[in-house]
Design a protein around this motif. Structure first.
Motif, PDB file in Angstrom:
ATOM      1  N   PHE A   1     -55.728-141.465 -15.519  1.00 18.56           N
ATOM      2  CA  PHE A   1     -55.756-141.975 -14.146  1.00 18.56           C
ATOM      3  C   PHE A   1     -54.408-142.538 -13.680  1.00 18.56           C
ATOM      4  O   PHE A   1     -53.978-142.233 -12.559  1.00 18.56           O
ATOM      5  N   PRO A   2     -53.704-143.362 -14.492  1.00 18.37           N
ATOM      6  CA  PRO A   2     -52.405-143.873 -14.017  1.00 18.37           C
ATOM      7  C   PRO A   2     -51.431-142.756 -13.665  1.00 18.37           C
ATOM      8  O   PRO A   2     -50.713-142.839 -12.663  1.00 18.37           O
ATOM      9  N   LYS A   3     -51.391-141.690 -14.476  1.00 13.81           N
ATOM     10  CA  LYS A   3     -50.485-140.580 -14.185  1.00 13.81           C
ATOM     11  C   LYS A   3     -50.969-139.794 -12.966  1.00 13.81           C
ATOM     12  O   LYS A   3     -50.159-139.331 -12.152  1.00 13.81           O
ATOM     13  N   ALA A   4     -52.290-139.646 -12.829  1.00 11.70           N
ATOM     14  CA  ALA A   4     -52.833-138.940 -11.664  1.00 11.70           C
ATOM     15  C   ALA A   4     -52.455-139.649 -10.371  1.00 11.70           C
ATOM     16  O   ALA A   4     -52.286-139.012  -9.324  1.00 11.70           O
ATOM     17  N   MET A   5     -52.322-140.974 -10.419  1.00 11.52           N
ATOM     18  CA  MET A   5     -51.968-141.741  -9.224  1.00 11.52           C
ATOM     19  C   MET A   5     -50.546-141.454  -8.751  1.00 11.52           C
ATOM     20  O   MET A   5     -50.180-141.812  -7.624  1.00 11.52           O
ATOM     21  N   LEU A   6     -49.735-140.803  -9.577  1.00  6.73           N
ATOM     22  CA  LEU A   6     -48.411-140.384  -9.124  1.00  6.73           C
ATOM     23  C   LEU A   6     -48.534-139.388  -7.969  1.00  6.73           C
ATOM     24  O   LEU A   6     -47.653-139.298  -7.119  1.00  6.73           O
ATOM     25  N   GLY A   7     -49.637-138.624  -7.961  1.00  7.51           N
ATOM     26  CA  GLY A   7     -49.885-137.716  -6.853  1.00  7.51           C
ATOM     27  C   GLY A   7     -50.085-138.474  -5.547  1.00  7.51           C
ATOM     28  O   GLY A   7     -49.619-138.046  -4.484  1.00  7.51           O
ATOM     29  N   VAL A   8     -50.780-139.606  -5.613  1.00 13.13           N
ATOM     30  CA  VAL A   8     -50.978-140.436  -4.424  1.00 13.13           C
ATOM     31  C   VAL A   8     -49.637-141.022  -3.975  1.00 13.13           C
ATOM     32  O   VAL A   8     -49.343-141.081  -2.774  1.00 13.13           O
ATOM     33  N   LEU A   9     -48.810-141.439  -4.940  1.00 16.40           N
ATOM     34  CA  LEU A   9     -47.485-141.961  -4.599  1.00 16.40           C
ATOM     35  C   LEU A   9     -46.654-140.901  -3.880  1.00 16.40           C
ATOM     36  O   LEU A   9     -45.933-141.208  -2.915  1.00 16.40           O
ATOM     37  N   ALA A  10     -46.763-139.662  -4.323  1.00 16.60           N
ATOM     38  CA  ALA A  10     -46.030-138.576  -3.668  1.00 16.60           C
ATOM     39  C   ALA A  10     -46.507-138.377  -2.233  1.00 16.60           C
ATOM     40  O   ALA A  10     -45.702-138.155  -1.319  1.00 16.60           O
ATOM     41  N   ILE A  11     -47.822-138.458  -2.027  1.00 15.45           N
ATOM     42  CA  ILE A  11     -48.370-138.311  -0.676  1.00 15.45           C
ATOM     43  C   ILE A  11     -47.878-139.440   0.221  1.00 15.45           C
ATOM     44  O   ILE A  11     -47.550-139.228   1.395  1.00 15.45           O
ATOM     45  N   LEU A  12     -47.811-140.660  -0.319  1.00 17.42           N
ATOM     46  CA  LEU A  12     -47.305-141.793   0.457  1.00 17.42           C
ATOM     47  C   LEU A  12     -45.826-141.612   0.786  1.00 17.42           C
ATOM     48  O   LEU A  12     -45.375-142.000   1.875  1.00 17.42           O
ATOM     49  N   THR A  13     -45.068-141.005  -0.128  1.00 17.86           N
ATOM     50  CA  THR A  13     -43.659-140.708   0.146  1.00 17.86           C
ATOM     51  C   THR A  13     -43.542-139.753   1.324  1.00 17.86           C
ATOM     52  O   THR A  13     -42.756-139.959   2.248  1.00 17.86           O
ATOM     53  N   GLN A  14     -44.355-138.693   1.267  1.00 17.22           N
ATOM     54  CA  GLN A  14     -44.346-137.707   2.350  1.00 17.22           C
ATOM     55  C   GLN A  14     -44.811-138.332   3.657  1.00 17.22           C
ATOM     56  O   GLN A  14     -44.238-138.090   4.729  1.00 17.22           O
ATOM     57  N   ALA A  15     -45.861-139.151   3.599  1.00 16.37           N
ATOM     58  CA  ALA A  15     -46.392-139.780   4.805  1.00 16.37           C
ATOM     59  C   ALA A  15     -45.353-140.703   5.436  1.00 16.37           C
ATOM     60  O   ALA A  15     -45.168-140.689   6.665  1.00 16.37           O
ATOM     61  N   SER A  16     -44.674-141.486   4.616  1.00 14.31           N
ATOM     62  CA  SER A  16     -43.638-142.390   5.135  1.00 14.31           C
ATOM     63  C   SER A  16     -42.533-141.607   5.821  1.00 14.31           C
ATOM     64  O   SER A  16     -42.081-141.959   6.924  1.00 14.31           O
ATOM     65  N   ALA A  17     -42.095-140.534   5.156  1.00 18.85           N
ATOM     66  CA  ALA A  17     -41.016-139.715   5.720  1.00 18.85           C
ATOM     67  C   ALA A  17     -41.451-139.070   7.034  1.00 18.85           C
ATOM     68  O   ALA A  17     -40.708-139.082   8.022  1.00 18.85           O
ATOM     69  N   PHE A  18     -42.675-138.528   7.070  1.00 18.95           N
ATOM     70  CA  PHE A  18     -43.146-137.863   8.280  1.00 18.95           C
ATOM     71  C   PHE A  18     -43.361-138.855   9.415  1.00 18.95           C
ATOM     72  O   PHE A  18     -43.123-138.529  10.590  1.00 18.95           O
ATOM     73  N   LEU A  19     -43.816-140.070   9.102  1.00 22.50           N
ATOM     74  CA  LEU A  19     -43.999-141.076  10.152  1.00 22.50           C
ATOM     75  C   LEU A  19     -42.658-141.444  10.779  1.00 22.50           C
ATOM     76  O   LEU A  19     -42.538-141.556  12.004  1.00 22.50           O
ATOM     77  N   ILE A  20     -41.649-141.625   9.936  1.00 20.60           N
ATOM     78  CA  ILE A  20     -40.322-141.969  10.444  1.00 20.60           C
ATOM     79  C   ILE A  20     -39.736-140.810  11.249  1.00 20.60           C
ATOM     80  O   ILE A  20     -39.181-141.000  12.343  1.00 20.60           O
ATOM     81  N   LEU A  21     -39.876-139.590  10.719  1.00 18.65           N
ATOM     82  CA  LEU A  21     -39.361-138.421  11.431  1.00 18.65           C
ATOM     83  C   LEU A  21     -40.101-138.203  12.743  1.00 18.65           C
ATOM     84  O   LEU A  21     -39.506-137.786  13.745  1.00 18.65           O
ATOM     85  N   SER A  22     -41.397-138.489  12.752  1.00 17.18           N
ATOM     86  CA  SER A  22     -42.165-138.365  13.992  1.00 17.18           C
ATOM     87  C   SER A  22     -41.645-139.344  15.030  1.00 17.18           C
ATOM     88  O   SER A  22     -41.513-139.024  16.217  1.00 17.18           O
ATOM     89  N   ALA A  23     -41.369-140.571  14.575  1.00 21.03           N
ATOM     90  CA  ALA A  23     -40.850-141.581  15.492  1.00 21.03           C
ATOM     91  C   ALA A  23     -39.490-141.170  16.059  1.00 21.03           C
ATOM     92  O   ALA A  23     -39.157-141.480  17.202  1.00 21.03           O
ATOM     93  N   LEU A  24     -38.716-140.450  15.271  1.00 21.93           N
ATOM     94  CA  LEU A  24     -37.409-139.978  15.723  1.00 21.93           C
ATOM     95  C   LEU A  24     -37.513-138.712  16.568  1.00 21.93           C
ATOM     96  O   LEU A  24     -36.519-138.259  17.128  1.00 21.93           O
ATOM     97  N   GLY A  25     -38.713-138.127  16.635  1.00 26.69           N
ATOM     98  CA  GLY A  25     -38.913-136.935  17.449  1.00 26.69           C
ATOM     99  C   GLY A  25     -38.638-135.634  16.736  1.00 26.69           C
ATOM    100  O   GLY A  25     -38.648-134.573  17.369  1.00 26.69           O
ATOM    101  N   ILE A  26     -38.426-135.682  15.417  1.00 29.42           N
ATOM    102  CA  ILE A  26     -38.093-134.456  14.688  1.00 29.42           C
ATOM    103  C   ILE A  26     -39.271-133.489  14.656  1.00 29.42           C
ATOM    104  O   ILE A  26     -39.096-132.275  14.821  1.00 29.42           O
ATOM    105  N   THR A  27     -40.488-134.014  14.438  1.00 29.68           N
ATOM    106  CA  THR A  27     -41.638-133.103  14.363  1.00 29.68           C
ATOM    107  C   THR A  27     -41.877-132.402  15.696  1.00 29.68           C
ATOM    108  O   THR A  27     -42.356-131.272  15.732  1.00 29.68           O
TER     109      THR A  27
END
Length: 208
Positions: free
Chosen positions: A36-62
């Motif tokens: 389970f601890p290693k599987a949660m790295l997948g959730v961390l990756a999704i949060l990385t992507q979500a953070s990046a996409f939220l910031i890029l959305s705010a900048l108008g990139i999407t």
């Protein structure tokens, strides 16, 4: 952002991240096959992507990506091909025993990040969030102070839940036949998502 607008956004985001998709399938698969601890790295990756996409959305990139038919078409084909490849490989390997050597943490994280990022459907979701809920007369970064924590907390809870579901399914999959078919169902989901993604249309920025 008013409390009413925040409530509507939070409900939208709950639906957005709890509707089963490639990220959910990958979390379930990780939960089934990894500690389970290693599987949660997948959730961390999704949060990385979500953070990046939220910031890029705010900048108008999407919005720029969605406004470029050629760019979106190329990204869509790459994402669809990646998901179909993951699915086909999973189907072929379903009858093979799990490798004795565990997957490195780096591989788990990067694979989940690829699944989350190389998926133009995410553009539609993040673009919808900003075109529908961000108020043009309020500084965007002021609103991000509310939007980002809300989105990331809901995202964490959702995909942690999918990972837990996978862990419970993994414990239940004691029979070899059941385990093979569960893995094939997961693989088929990736193939289906890839086909649907390849057939999807370009998102628009119109307000409802």
């Amino acid at each position: 952002m008013s409390f009413e607008a925040w409530t509507i956004f939070a409900l939208f985001w709950v639906v957005f991240v709890t509707t089963p998709g490639p990220n959910a399938v990958n979390c379930i698969s990780n939960g089934m096959s990894l500690p389970f601890p290693k599987a949660m790295l997948g959730v961390l990756a999704i949060l990385t992507q979500a953070s990046a996409f939220l910031i890029l959305s705010a900048l108008g990139i999407t919005a720029l990506i969605a406004a470029s038919p050629t760019g979106f078409f190329i990204a869509k084909l790459v994402g669809a091909g990646f998901l179909i490849w993951v699915g086909v490989r999973g189907w072929i390997n379903a009858t093979k025993p799990a490798p004795a050597r565990e997957q490195p943490a780096r591989h788990v994280y990067l694979h989940a990040l690829a699944v989350a990022t190389i998926n133009p459907k995410s553009v539609a979701g993040y673009l919808a969030a900003f075109s529908q809920f961000v108020q043009p007369d309020v500084p965007v970064w002021q609103q991000m102070g509310v939007i980002m924590p809300t989105a990331l907390i809901i995202t964490t809870l959702s995909y942690t839940g999918f990972t837990l579901l996978g862990a419970l399914m993994g414990k239940a999959a004691l029979g070899a036949v059941f385990n093979i078919w569960v893995r094939r169902v997961m693989a088929a989901c990736f193939i289906i998502y890839g086909v649907l993604l390849g057939a999807s249309s370009t998102p628009t920025t119109t307000r409802g």
